[in-house]
Scaffold this motif. Structure first.
Motif, PDB file in Angstrom:
ATOM      1  N   THR A  42       0.811  -1.225   0.000  1.00  0.00           N
ATOM      2  CA  THR A  42       0.000   0.000   0.000  1.00  0.00           C
ATOM      3  C   THR A  42       0.845   1.277   0.000  1.00  0.00           C
ATOM      4  O   THR A  42       0.295   2.375  -0.007  1.00  0.00           O
ATOM      5  N   LEU A  64       6.168  13.553  -8.206  1.00  0.00           N
ATOM      6  CA  LEU A  64       5.262  13.001  -7.192  1.00  0.00           C
ATOM      7  C   LEU A  64       5.582  13.572  -5.811  1.00  0.00           C
ATOM      8  O   LEU A  64       4.685  13.823  -5.004  1.00  0.00           O
ATOM      9  N   MET A  67       4.129  17.055  -5.775  1.00  0.00           N
ATOM     10  CA  MET A  67       2.664  17.041  -5.711  1.00  0.00           C
ATOM     11  C   MET A  67       2.161  16.542  -4.356  1.00  0.00           C
ATOM     12  O   MET A  67       1.132  17.007  -3.863  1.00  0.00           O
ATOM     13  N   TYR A  74      -1.146  15.499   7.567  1.00  0.00           N
ATOM     14  CA  TYR A  74      -1.779  14.196   7.370  1.00  0.00           C
ATOM     15  C   TYR A  74      -2.298  13.652   8.702  1.00  0.00           C
ATOM     16  O   TYR A  74      -1.762  13.958   9.764  1.00  0.00           O
ATOM     17  N   HIS A  76      -2.830  10.086   9.166  1.00  0.00           N
ATOM     18  CA  HIS A  76      -2.214   8.770   9.386  1.00  0.00           C
ATOM     19  C   HIS A  76      -0.921   8.966  10.180  1.00  0.00           C
ATOM     20  O   HIS A  76      -0.037   9.700   9.760  1.00  0.00           O
ATOM     21  N   ALA A  81       2.009   8.782   5.192  1.00  0.00           N
ATOM     22  CA  ALA A  81       0.761   9.079   4.483  1.00  0.00           C
ATOM     23  C   ALA A  81       1.047   9.419   3.019  1.00  0.00           C
ATOM     24  O   ALA A  81       0.325   8.970   2.114  1.00  0.00           O
ATOM     25  N   HIS A  84       1.350   6.385   0.815  1.00  0.00           N
ATOM     26  CA  HIS A  84       0.055   5.792   0.483  1.00  0.00           C
ATOM     27  C   HIS A  84      -0.628   6.582  -0.645  1.00  0.00           C
ATOM     28  O   HIS A  84      -1.194   5.999  -1.570  1.00  0.00           O
ATOM     29  N   ILE A  85      -0.604   7.892  -0.544  1.00  0.00           N
ATOM     30  CA  ILE A  85      -1.283   8.737  -1.541  1.00  0.00           C
ATOM     31  C   ILE A  85      -0.624   8.564  -2.911  1.00  0.00           C
ATOM     32  O   ILE A  85      -1.301   8.386  -3.923  1.00  0.00           O
ATOM     33  N   ALA A  87       0.963   6.021  -3.983  1.00  0.00           N
ATOM     34  CA  ALA A  87       0.633   4.681  -4.481  1.00  0.00           C
ATOM     35  C   ALA A  87      -0.711   4.695  -5.213  1.00  0.00           C
ATOM     36  O   ALA A  87      -0.860   4.073  -6.273  1.00  0.00           O
ATOM     37  N   SER A  88      -1.693   5.429  -4.666  1.00  0.00           N
ATOM     38  CA  SER A  88      -3.009   5.488  -5.320  1.00  0.00           C
ATOM     39  C   SER A  88      -2.972   6.325  -6.597  1.00  0.00           C
ATOM     40  O   SER A  88      -3.761   6.094  -7.518  1.00  0.00           O
ATOM     41  N   LEU A  89      -2.070   7.292  -6.682  1.00  0.00           N
ATOM     42  CA  LEU A  89      -1.956   8.091  -7.918  1.00  0.00           C
ATOM     43  C   LEU A  89      -1.363   7.269  -9.052  1.00  0.00           C
ATOM     44  O   LEU A  89      -1.808   7.342 -10.194  1.00  0.00           O
ATOM     45  N   SER A  92      -1.753   0.289  -8.430  1.00  0.00           N
ATOM     46  CA  SER A  92      -1.098  -0.910  -7.915  1.00  0.00           C
ATOM     47  C   SER A  92      -0.951  -2.009  -8.959  1.00  0.00           C
ATOM     48  O   SER A  92      -0.456  -3.091  -8.655  1.00  0.00           O
TER      49      SER A  92
END
Lengths: 132, 132, 132
Positions: A42, A64, A67, A74, A76, A81, A84-85, A87-89, A92
């Motif tokens: 994650t 990244l 950004m 954050y 978390h 944190a 994690h962010i 990773a979602s941009l 996976s």
């Protein structure tokens, strides 16, 4: 499903895994189909981009970082944190067509494992399926 | 695997390729399964978004331009580092379910080729597979 | 293809749909293969990230809000241009390997429906296929 082991060396790093993925596609025996490269973490991801000039991977990491800065307001509490962010941009997984028992990558494309919270031992799953 | 040819007309442009992808799905003979739309370039991508109002595509392009400006402290010397970064943000493929020999797109969804370093001649691969 | 119904409760919200997707994979009878989770909306998406600490989901939402603010010089007149842009950043699908009739998710991973223009009734398609 096959799994590649990766040992990352920095907090943020793009690791070219094209050769390993290609080998697993060849060994799968699939002639024509698709290949899923999946990251079961994650705070890491996977992307496809230029592998000829390593500066491209560095530019992606720096963009990244700009950004989504490591420090920020954050919630978390683990301090990662931003990892994690990012990773979602980036996402996976990537899915790539398979033709002639090989990845149908473009001339300049490579597959990169994206470490956003290293250095660590990481895994990447590779699943290949046949199309009729 | 089939390949669509695209001739982009601007440096940054979203091109609606839904009709061509739909036609290839129909011609594949696959009734129920999934369709992979894959971009074999490193300064272009593909995304799914609203096709009814062309302003949505323009807003997406402008937001990416703001988030990743063309000029900046990039290392990649070809002047198109931002194009590479935007490609990784948007992604190089989309996968869409196939039902009744057609893409199971939502009412407002279309498939857009994302040009980030045009104008150029580009390719998009389309792979379709059957689910039992 | 199966469809999950979701009733979101806020304008921006990440909804953990891991259990529903897992159930559909189990019911599909597929032992080894892959699972496509597809969002047929243009102001929503889907992502994989940590499900243990709900603060991670909140951090992702806040980061996207900061990167793509709701108010801005957008052209799309419906007032939800930012929702469309965030949907393209996160993506409209995820693909996950299936092993032993289950999603091969990492320890901390969950599947999240990403609402960017709620509250609304939403749908998520789940397609599962077998690998030989």
């Amino acid at each position: 499903m096959n799994t590649i082991g990766i040992r990352t060396k920095a907090q943020d790093e793009l690791v070219d895994i094209t050769a390993e993925v290609r080998r697993l596609v060849r060994e799968s025996g699939v002639q024509r189909g698709a290949c899923l490269v999946y990251v079961p973490h994650t705070t890491a991801g996977v992307t496809i981009n230029e592998s000829a000039d390593p500066d491209v991977a560095r530019d992606i990491l720096e963009a990244l970082t700009k950004m989504v800065p490591r420090q920020g307001a954050y919630r978390h509490v683990e301090g990662n944190a931003a990892s994690h962010i990012r990773a979602s941009l980036v996402g996976s997984s990537v899915t790539i067509p398979v033709e002639g028992s090989d990845l149908a990558l473009g001339t300049w494309q490579g597959v990169f494992f994206c470490e956003f919270d290293g250095p660590r031992s990481r895994k990447v799953h590779v699943q290949v399926w046949q199309c009729e």
